[in-house]
Design an enzyme around this catalytic site. Structure first.
Site, short mmCIF file in Angstrom:
data_model
loop_
_atom_site.label_atom_id
_atom_site.label_comp_id
_atom_site.label_asym_id
_atom_site.label_seq_id
_atom_site.Cartn_x
_atom_site.Cartn_y
_atom_site.Cartn_z
CG HIS A 95 84.26 57.60 -68.15
ND1 HIS A 95 83.39 57.49 -67.37
CD2 HIS A 95 84.20 57.23 -69.64
CE1 HIS A 95 82.04 57.13 -68.19
NE2 HIS A 95 82.17 57.01 -69.36
CG ASP B 184 84.91 54.49 -62.90
OD1 ASP B 184 85.15 54.07 -62.07
OD2 ASP B 184 83.72 55.09 -63.19
#
Length: 108
Positions: free
Chosen positions: A75, A78
Site C-alpha cells: 500500500h 502504491d
C-alpha cells in the site's frame, strides 16, 4: 524508527505529495501559475522524504536485513508510485496552462 513507522511515513508523505500535485493542477487551471509551481515544489519535497524512507529500506535489505513484505508495505509503495506519476502529470499541466496563458496574452 521501526519498520511499521517507516511504512506509515511513506504513506503519509506519498499522500501529501499527491495532494500537493493535485492542488498545483487546480491552481494552474485557475491561472495561478506561480502558486502552482510552489505547490509542485512542496510535492517534490514530500516525495523526497518518502524516497529517503524507501531508500533506507532498500539499503537495509541489501545489507542482509530484509523485512517481510506486508500488504501495508505494498500500500505504501502504491501511494509513493502514484504520487510520482501525478507529480509528473502536474508538471505537464502547469506547462500547458502556462502556454495557454501566454497565448491568450498575445491574442489580446
Amino acid at each position: 524508527m521501526d519498520y511499521q513507522d517507516i511504512i506509515f511515513q511513506i504513506i503519509v508523505n506519498g499522500g501529501d505529495a499527491k495532494s500537493y500535485a493535485m492542488q498545483a493542477i487546480k491552481q494552474a487551471k485557475a491561472g495561478s501559475i506561480d502558486e502552482a509551481k510552489k505547490s509542485l515544489k512542496s510535492c517534490s519535497e514530500s516525495l523526497e522524504k518518502a524516497h529517503n524512507m524507501q531508500t533506507g529500506l532498500i539499503q537495509e535489505e541489501a545489507a542482509g536485513n530484509a523485512q517481510e513484505v506486508t500488504l501495508l508495505m505494498v500500500h505504501a509503495q502504491d501511494h509513493f508510485m502514484n504520487a510520482m506519476t501525478v507529480r509528473d502529470l502536474a508538471q505537464e499541466f502547469i506547462d500547458m496552462y502556462e502556454s495557454i496563458a501566454d497565448i491568450k496574452k498575445l491574442l489580446k
